[in-house]
Enzyme design. Structure first.
Site, short mmCIF file in Angstrom:
data_model
loop_
_atom_site.label_atom_id
_atom_site.label_comp_id
_atom_site.label_asym_id
_atom_site.label_seq_id
_atom_site.Cartn_x
_atom_site.Cartn_y
_atom_site.Cartn_z
N CYS A 31 20.22 -1.26 -7.92
CA CYS A 31 21.28 -1.88 -7.03
C CYS A 31 22.67 -2.18 -7.98
CB CYS A 31 20.94 -2.86 -6.36
SG CYS A 31 19.32 -2.69 -5.50
N HIS B 203 26.87 -6.82 -4.63
CA HIS B 203 25.70 -5.81 -4.01
C HIS B 203 25.15 -6.59 -2.72
CE1 HIS B 203 22.02 -3.78 -3.26
NE2 HIS B 203 21.46 -4.68 -3.85
N ASN C 285 19.92 -3.61 2.74
CA ASN C 285 20.20 -3.60 1.23
C ASN C 285 20.14 -1.96 0.95
OD1 ASN C 285 19.87 -2.95 -1.47
ND2 ASN C 285 18.62 -4.83 -1.59
N1 ACO Z 1 8.94 -11.98 8.84
C1 ACO Z 1 8.59 -13.45 9.02
N2 ACO Z 1 8.06 -14.16 8.00
C2 ACO Z 1 8.17 -13.51 6.89
C3 ACO Z 1 8.76 -12.33 6.45
C4 ACO Z 1 9.18 -11.72 7.36
N3 ACO Z 1 9.70 -10.38 7.50
N4 ACO Z 1 8.82 -12.18 5.22
C5 ACO Z 1 8.12 -13.35 4.70
N5 ACO Z 1 7.96 -14.09 5.67
C6 ACO Z 1 7.19 -15.38 5.45
C7 ACO Z 1 6.44 -15.52 4.27
O1 ACO Z 1 5.18 -15.24 4.57
C8 ACO Z 1 6.43 -17.19 4.18
O2 ACO Z 1 5.56 -17.75 5.05
P1 ACO Z 1 4.60 -19.13 4.62
O3 ACO Z 1 5.74 -19.95 4.43
O4 ACO Z 1 3.54 -19.17 5.55
O5 ACO Z 1 4.21 -18.54 3.16
C9 ACO Z 1 7.81 -17.41 4.76
O6 ACO Z 1 8.22 -16.44 5.40
C10 ACO Z 1 8.93 -17.85 3.63
O7 ACO Z 1 8.71 -16.65 2.76
P2 ACO Z 1 9.83 -16.43 1.48
O8 ACO Z 1 9.28 -15.44 0.61
O9 ACO Z 1 9.66 -18.04 0.77
O10 ACO Z 1 11.14 -16.65 2.05
P3 ACO Z 1 12.57 -16.33 1.31
O11 ACO Z 1 13.36 -17.28 2.15
O12 ACO Z 1 12.38 -16.51 -0.01
O13 ACO Z 1 13.17 -15.11 1.81
C11 ACO Z 1 13.67 -13.04 0.69
C12 ACO Z 1 12.57 -13.92 1.36
C13 ACO Z 1 14.67 -12.60 1.93
C14 ACO Z 1 13.16 -11.66 0.49
C15 ACO Z 1 14.50 -13.65 -0.26
O14 ACO Z 1 13.71 -13.84 -1.43
C16 ACO Z 1 15.44 -12.63 -0.98
O15 ACO Z 1 16.32 -11.98 -0.60
N6 ACO Z 1 15.18 -12.21 -2.43
C17 ACO Z 1 16.20 -11.45 -3.15
C18 ACO Z 1 15.82 -10.01 -2.96
C19 ACO Z 1 16.94 -9.03 -3.51
O16 ACO Z 1 18.07 -9.58 -3.80
N7 ACO Z 1 16.61 -7.85 -3.93
C20 ACO Z 1 17.79 -7.29 -4.37
C21 ACO Z 1 17.45 -6.29 -5.34
S1 ACO Z 1 16.93 -4.87 -4.53
C22 ACO Z 1 16.92 -3.66 -5.87
O17 ACO Z 1 17.20 -3.94 -6.97
C23 ACO Z 1 16.37 -2.43 -5.19
#
Ligand code: ACO
EC number: 2.3.1.180
Length: 342
Positions: free
Chosen positions: A117, A265, A295
């Site tokens: 990214c 990004h 993304n």
């Molecule tokens: N739908 C419903 N529930 C979900 C989903 C979904 N799609 N995905 C995860 N959950 C659940 C999890 O299982 C968890 O449940 P639990 O509490 O019972 O265990 C709960 O939701 C919370 O999950 P988290 O992983 O803590 O959610 P978070 O708020 O961290 O959000 C996310 C996840 C959106 C992926 C976030 O961490 C994020 O944006 N991270 C950065 C990603 C990024 O920026 N990538 C960029 C680079 S990409 C590249 O270089 C190719």
């Protein structure tokens, strides 16, 4: 990075392209356990565009490039260099040469840049180097990715995030310089937080036990689906990106008050809000289209930049701070002062 200008780079034009197939959050929640509410509140994403079997990453990249060429009133043969920033090339040797052929850019050298990214920022800075030295006059930078082909569509923690697309920009040698500064970083120690790793097949694993390893004929393994430690990537982004931006501004003798537009990004709306907050920037100064495309990896910055030009957001003299971050881990910033040519 202090910049010693020999020649300047002018951002001449931009272009972008996304596939026609639109998949919204409700559609995804029909086949995995998720909801529009979860996805939109945690990420800001409402829909994304996905490539279909009759399209390739080259089609998207070529469409974006042709838009940029047309706006710049340039012919493909005017291009000296094509940099294709992608992590989803359709050939392990690189896809830039296919783009060069598709554009009929017969005078251009072309190569890929793989930096996930951050790829577009890395590409822009690389293009700027070739222009500054006087080596090249017209350089096309394309960010294109089709990560939908590399995610596990049964893994709700990753598949909801990504969309496909391409964005392009043309930098041209000029007596004035639009690239006011840049700042690039890599931390390979944390590459395991986000990867599409290669797995060797059992045959090869077993062969390592032999005294004379067998030659690696044929298909010896495969790439795994994209894996990501979302929480770690999130923490990395909201701490590293503001630091990179501040450092870049400082080196360019600018402050956050000088920023007209912040273009990050497009990974997560909450990341954009947190970074803006850390920089004391109001959200009105943050360009975001994540709602529509998710993304799109290396495409996300040039796609949003092109849309901001199209909607008339960017005016003569505006200072645009662009910052990419992602797998590698890589991250970097570039500051552009956009000027219309006299
Ligand atoms: N739908 C419903 N529930 C979900 C989903 C979904 N799609 N995905 C995860 N959950 C659940 C999890 O299982 C968890 O449940 P639990 O509490 O019972 O265990 C709960 O939701 C919370 O999950 P988290 O992983 O803590 O959610 P978070 O708020 O961290 O959000 C996310 C996840 C959106 C992926 C976030 O961490 C994020 O944006 N991270 C950065 C990603 C990024 O920026 N990538 C960029 C680079 S990409 C590249 O270089 C190719």
């Amino acid at each position: 990075m202090a910049i010693f200008n020999t020649y300047g780079s002018h951002l001449l034009s931009t272009g972008s392209s996304v596939p026609d197939l639109l998949i919204n959050n409700d559609t995804i929640s029909n086949f995995i356990d998720t909801s529009d509410q979860w996805i939109s509140t945690r990420t800001g994403i409402r829909e994304r565009r996905l490539i279909t079997s009759n399209q390739s990453i080259i089609d998207l990249a070529a469409n974006a490039s042709n838009e940029a060429l047309e706006k710049a009133s340039l012919q493909p043969e005017d291009l000296d260099l094509i940099l294709l920033a992608t992590s989803t090339q359709n050939d392990l040797f690189g896809s830039a040469s296919q783009l060069q052929a598709s554009l009929k850019a017969i005078n251009a050298a072309a190569f890929d840049i793989t930096a996930a990214c951050s790829g577009f920022v890395m590409g822009l800075v690389t293009a700027h180097q070739f222009i500054q030295t006087g080596a090249y006059k017209n350089v096309l930078i394309v960010g294109a990715d089709t990560l939908s082909q590399w995610v596990d569509w049964s893994d709700r923690t990753t598949c909801i995030l990504f969309g496909d697309g391409a964005g392009a920009a043309i930098l041209q040698r000029n007596k004035n310089n639009d690239i006011l500064g840049f700042q690039l970083n890599t931390n390979g120690n944390n590459s395991h937080h986000l990867s599409i790793g290669y797995s060797y097949s059992e045959t090869i694993k077993n062969s390592q036990a032999l005294e004379t390893p067998i030659p690696r004929y044929g298909k010896i393994g495969h790439y795994a689906y994209l894996t990501m430690n979302g929480k770690e990537v999130y923490k990395f982004a909201v701490s590293a990106v503001p630091r990179s931006i501040n450092k870049c501004l400082e080196e360019a003798k600018l402050s956050t008050k000088d920023i007209t537009w912040l273009l990050l990004h497009q990974a997560n709306q909450r990341i954009m809000e947190t970074v803006a907050n850390k920089l004391n920037l109001p959200m009105e100064k943050v360009l975001s289209n994540i709602q529509l495309y998710g993304n799109t990896s290396a495409a996300s910055i040039p796609l949003a930049l092109n849309e901001a030009f199209k909607t008339g957001h960017i005016c003569n003299g505006d200072i645009i701070v662009i910052s990419g971050f992602g797998a590698g881990l890589t991250w970097g910033t570039s500051i552009i002062e956009w000027k219309t040519l006299q």
